[in-house]
Enzyme design. Structure first.
Site: not given
Length: 196
Positions: A176-180
């Site tokens: 996942s992307d940052w904090a997704a």
């Protein structure tokens, strides 16, 4: 390691303007060699989002608005970072194709915003560059922040399992992307972090 590590190359948009995939493959290879020597194993590149709205703040991370050009450069970058026969080579690192999927088409050009695409537009214009990266052997893929069909991409079973894994045959690591993951709470998909 988006457009270089120690040696800095032009931004991906400028690389796309070169129409020179051999040069871009060589640049990615240099970036991989320098990164691997420093102990890195992964780059969050190539970003293959097709971008057609100049207001979007991440335009420069893509190789442009043309689907075919993005396909060609996705393949060149993956092969530059990883080599053409997998990762068992000194001086190579894992590539990560991002952002799956449709992240480059946010409403009003606003980052993190909703993406509204017809199935045909998604499949003909936005998905082919991801497929090109996967066919080139890309080791990892990253989910996007946006919603597609009003479902957050990170939790979109149709996208991740149906299209990415099933149709495209991707069997690598999905990140996942940052904090997704945590943002699934904001999207109303999860009640708390543990649910997300």
């Amino acid at each position: 390691v988006i457009n270089g590590y120690k040696t800095i190359f032009p931004i991906p948009l400028a690389q796309g303007c070169s129409f020179n995939p051999d040069m871009v493959k060589k640049a990615a290879g240099i970036s991989a060699k320098e990164s691997a020597a420093a102990g890195l194993h992964l780059t969050f590149s190539p970003m293959v989002d097709v971008v057609r709205d100049p207001r979007w703040g991440r335009v420069m991370e893509s190789t442009g608005e043309d689907t075919y050009v993005n396909c060609v450069f996705a393949k060149a970058m993956v092969e530059g970072y990883q080599g053409t026969n997998g990762l068992n080579k000194k001086g190579k690192i894992a590539a990560c194709v991002k952002h799956f999927a449709g992240y480059g088409a946010p409403m009003a050009g606003r980052d993190y915003n909703t993406v509204e695409l017809s199935e045909r537009t998604l499949r003909e214009n936005y998905l082919p560059p991801y497929r090109a990266a996967i066919e080139a052997g890309c080791s990892t893929a990253m989910t996007s922040f946006n919603t597609l069909d009003r479902i957050p991409s990170t939790a979109n079973k149709k996208l991740m399992r149906g299209i990415l894994r099933g149709e495209m045959g991707f069997d690598g690591v999905l990140i996942s992307d940052w904090a997704a993951i945590e943002e699934l709470i904001n999207h109303g998909v999860a009640k708390a972090q543990i649910d997300a």
